[in-house]
Motif scaffolding. Sequence first.
Motif, PDB file in Angstrom:
ATOM      1  N   ASP A   1      12.512  24.587  -2.105  1.00 23.86           N
ATOM      2  CA  ASP A   1      11.488  23.779  -2.807  1.00 23.86           C
ATOM      3  C   ASP A   1      11.648  22.305  -2.461  1.00 23.86           C
ATOM      4  N   LEU A   2      12.905  21.869  -2.376  1.00 25.70           N
ATOM      5  CA  LEU A   2      13.171  20.454  -2.085  1.00 25.70           C
ATOM      6  C   LEU A   2      12.631  20.093  -0.699  1.00 25.70           C
ATOM      7  N   LEU A   3      12.867  20.975   0.274  1.00 20.41           N
ATOM      8  CA  LEU A   3      12.408  20.699   1.640  1.00 20.41           C
ATOM      9  C   LEU A   3      10.874  20.654   1.689  1.00 20.41           C
ATOM     10  N   SER A   4      10.228  21.586   0.996  1.00 27.54           N
ATOM     11  CA  SER A   4       8.746  21.602   1.005  1.00 27.54           C
ATOM     12  C   SER A   4       8.202  20.344   0.326  1.00 27.54           C
ATOM     13  N   HIS A   5       8.849  19.964  -0.771  1.00 29.13           N
ATOM     14  CA  HIS A   5       8.417  18.768  -1.499  1.00 29.13           C
ATOM     15  C   HIS A   5       8.512  17.531  -0.589  1.00 29.13           C
ATOM     16  N   LEU A   6       9.592  17.437   0.161  1.00 27.42           N
ATOM     17  CA  LEU A   6       9.778  16.279   1.044  1.00 27.42           C
ATOM     18  C   LEU A   6       8.697  16.209   2.120  1.00 27.42           C
ATOM     19  N   GLU A   7       8.356  17.360   2.680  1.00 28.71           N
ATOM     20  CA  GLU A   7       7.297  17.400   3.710  1.00 28.71           C
ATOM     21  C   GLU A   7       5.979  16.927   3.114  1.00 28.71           C
ATOM     22  N   LYS A   8       5.698  17.428   1.921  1.00 29.19           N
ATOM     23  CA  LYS A   8       4.432  17.096   1.270  1.00 29.19           C
ATOM     24  C   LYS A   8       4.396  15.604   0.931  1.00 29.19           C
ATOM     25  N   LEU A   9       5.492  15.117   0.376  1.00 30.51           N
ATOM     26  CA  LEU A   9       5.576  13.707   0.006  1.00 30.51           C
ATOM     27  C   LEU A   9       5.289  12.819   1.220  1.00 30.51           C
ATOM     28  N   LEU A  10       5.991  13.063   2.312  1.00 31.13           N
ATOM     29  CA  LEU A  10       5.858  12.158   3.463  1.00 31.13           C
ATOM     30  C   LEU A  10       4.472  12.264   4.089  1.00 31.13           C
ATOM     31  N   THR A  11       3.926  13.480   4.150  1.00 31.02           N
ATOM     32  CA  THR A  11       2.596  13.630   4.753  1.00 31.02           C
ATOM     33  C   THR A  11       1.542  12.953   3.885  1.00 31.02           C
ATOM     34  N   LYS A  12       1.608  13.192   2.594  1.00 31.92           N
ATOM     35  CA  LYS A  12       0.594  12.624   1.686  1.00 31.92           C
ATOM     36  C   LYS A  12       0.704  11.106   1.608  1.00 31.92           C
ATOM     37  N   VAL A  13       1.933  10.623   1.490  1.00 37.24           N
ATOM     38  CA  VAL A  13       2.119   9.171   1.346  1.00 37.24           C
ATOM     39  C   VAL A  13       1.594   8.454   2.598  1.00 37.24           C
ATOM     40  N   VAL A  14       1.873   9.010   3.758  1.00 38.40           N
ATOM     41  CA  VAL A  14       1.355   8.392   4.993  1.00 38.40           C
ATOM     42  C   VAL A  14      -0.173   8.493   5.003  1.00 38.40           C
ATOM     43  N   GLN A  15      -0.690   9.650   4.620  1.00 39.86           N
ATOM     44  CA  GLN A  15      -2.152   9.817   4.591  1.00 39.86           C
ATOM     45  C   GLN A  15      -2.810   8.774   3.671  1.00 39.86           C
TER      46      GLN A  15
ATOM     47  N   ALA B   1       0.837  -1.207   0.000  1.00 41.48           N
ATOM     48  CA  ALA B   1       0.000   0.000   0.000  1.00 41.48           C
ATOM     49  C   ALA B   1       0.871   1.255   0.000  1.00 41.48           C
ATOM     50  N   LEU B   2       1.985   1.187   0.716  1.00 42.40           N
ATOM     51  CA  LEU B   2       2.902   2.335   0.769  1.00 42.40           C
ATOM     52  C   LEU B   2       3.453   2.630  -0.633  1.00 42.40           C
ATOM     53  N   LEU B   3       3.858   1.572  -1.339  1.00 41.30           N
ATOM     54  CA  LEU B   3       4.399   1.788  -2.687  1.00 41.30           C
ATOM     55  C   LEU B   3       3.322   2.303  -3.635  1.00 41.30           C
ATOM     56  N   ARG B   4       2.089   1.833  -3.415  1.00 41.22           N
ATOM     57  CA  ARG B   4       0.969   2.363  -4.221  1.00 41.22           C
ATOM     58  C   ARG B   4       0.780   3.848  -3.944  1.00 41.22           C
ATOM     59  N   ALA B   5       0.874   4.210  -2.652  1.00 41.06           N
ATOM     60  CA  ALA B   5       0.684   5.609  -2.244  1.00 41.06           C
ATOM     61  C   ALA B   5       1.795   6.488  -2.830  1.00 41.06           C
TER      62      ALA B   5
END
Length: 543
Positions: free
Chosen positions: A343-357, A245-249
Motif C-alpha cells: 500500500d505504501l509503494l502504491s501511495h507513493l506512486e500516486k502521490l508523485l504522479t498526482k502532485v506533478v500533474q 505551486a508544488l506545496l499547494r499541489a
Amino acid sequence: MSAVYVHEKAGKDVPEAGSEAEPFATAAYALFTKGDDIKILTYKETEEEKGYVDITQSALKKAKKGAEGLKKKAEKAAKQPEPAAKKATDAPDIKFTEDKSLPEAKSIKLGKIAENIDQRVTVRGWIHRLRVQKGLIFLTLRDGTGFLQVVFTGDLAKAKQSQELTIESTLMVKGTINKLPEGKTAPGGVELKADYYEVVALAPSGDDAFTNKVAEGADPSYLLDMRHLTLRGDQLSAVMKVRAALLRAVRKFYYEESLTEVTPPCMVQTQVEGGSTLFKMDYYGEEAYLTQSSQLYLETCLPALGDVYCVQESFRAEKSHTRRHLSEYTHIEAELAFISFEDLLSHLEKLLTKVVQYTLEDPVAGPLIKELNPNFKAPQMPFKRMEYIDALDWLNEHGIPNEDGEKFKFGDDIAEAAERKMTDTIGEPILLTRFPVEIKSFYMPKCKDDPRVTESVDVLMPNVGEITGGSMRTWDLDQLLAAFKREGLDTEAYYWFLDLRKYGSCPHGGYGLGTERILAWLCDRFTVRDCSLYPRFTGRCKP
Ligand code: 4AD
C-alpha cells in the motif's frame, strides 16, 4: 607574484583591498582587479586548521570564471551610453499632474492585465527592465504576479525625473492597456500607455546600481551573500513560484486522500536518522536538537487524527558538501495507519504522479516549468520497482564501483554518485526497496521472508537520485525495544514513542520527501541550493 588575501566572511570586494589586514571577500574579485599574476591565499577555518592556505585548483577555476563575468560586466558598462543620470542633468525639470478628466483608473495587479484590455488602470511595481531614449521610455514593470511593458511618451518621457529612472526603482503608473499590433512583442502581448506616474522609491544609479551589485556570472558565494537581491532574477523567482505551486499541489493531494495537516515541533530531544547529523542546542540547560524528521511525532498523531502529514523544516548537520544536501530543508512527511508495504509503494506512486500533474496544470507554475525544464517528462504509474539486492547486480554489471572502488557487496551503502549513475542510465522513476537492516534506521521492520532486509523504499528520480525515503514502522513493542538495543539508543527519551506500541498499536508506514530535491528534478536545477529561498549548508547561515 604577490600574495593576495581572500577572507569570505571578513573581506571586502573593494579595489584597495587584498592585504592580510584588509582582505578581499572573493577570489573572483581579486583576479578581476589584480590580474592573473597573483598568489591567492584564502582563509579556512576547520577543526584541524585555521588560517590562510593556497587556493584549491577547483576554487581557482571557479574564481577565474567569476572574474571573467566581472570583466564582461565592466566592459559592457563602459560601452553603454552615458548613464541616464548624467544626461538627465540637461533634461527639463517638467512637473506633471494627473489629468482628472480621464476615466477613473482601476487599481490592478499585473496578473490581471489580460482582463483589463482597453481599460485605464493603476499599477504598482518594480522596474525590471528599462530602455531610456530621448522622447520615449520603455520599461518592464514587475509586481510578482506578472510583467507589463510600460511606455512613456511626450513630457512623461522627456522629464528629468523620468530620464533619471533606474532598474529596481518602484513606481505607481496610470494609463491604458493596449493590445500590441502584430509583429511587436511584450509580455502578454500588451503594453500600458502611461498618462501619469509617480516614483515611489528611486533605486541607486552608477556604481551602486542594482545591475552592478548582482552581476551575472559573479562568484557563486558572492551571489549567495546577495540572495536578497538575486531572488528578484527571472530564474530564482520562477523556481520559488513553482515551489509554491508544488506545496499547494501536495496539500490538495493530501486533502483528497483525507490526511490531516499537523505542525510538529522543531525543537526536540530525540533523534530519528542517526546521531551524526544532529544539530545540538542548549535548551534552558538541557540538551536538545533541531529536528531531523517529524516522523516520530506524526506516528503519535495516528490514533488521534488518523492519517496525517506535515510540511516542516528538518535540519541535518551534513558533513557532505554535495549538490543535494542542505543543512535545513523543507520536509514533506506523511504517516498512514493500517497499511501494508505494498500500500505504501502504491501511495507513493500516486502521490508523485498526482502532485506533478497538479503542479503542471497550475496556470503560473506549468509554463514556468516548461521554460526551466523543456524536456521534463511527467512520471507515469506504475513506477519501475527494484530491490536493493538487484540494484547491486545492476551496478556490478555496469561496472559502477562502491565507495572503496570495489564491486558492490551486500550491506554496502549505494552512495550518491553510484545511485545517480544508475538512475540517470535507467532514466525513469525507480522505487528502490528492501535495504539491509544495518544501513537503515532503527524503526524499520525486517521483511518476513528475509530478515536481512527491511520494508523500506527510496524513490529515485533521474538527475537528482533520491527524493523520497520511506518505510513501514516496527509496531511490535518487543521488536522495537530490540532495535533500540541493537542501535545503542537510550529508551528513556523515547517513552512517548514506545507508549504508542502499548496503547493501540497498528501496522503503519510513512515517508519523507525533500521539497528542494523534487524541485531540482522538476525545474532541472543543478543543485538543491537553487530551490531554497535562503539555502543553509556547511559554512553558510546568511543572509
Ligand atoms: O531518507 P530520510 O533521511 O528519511 C527520513 O527522515 C524519514 N524519517 C522520513 C519519514 O519517513 N517520515 O529523508 C527523507 C528525504 C530524502 O529522501 C531527501 O529527499 C530529503 O528528505 N533529505 C534532504 N534534502 C536536502 N538536504 C538534506 N540534507 C536531506 N536529507 C534528506
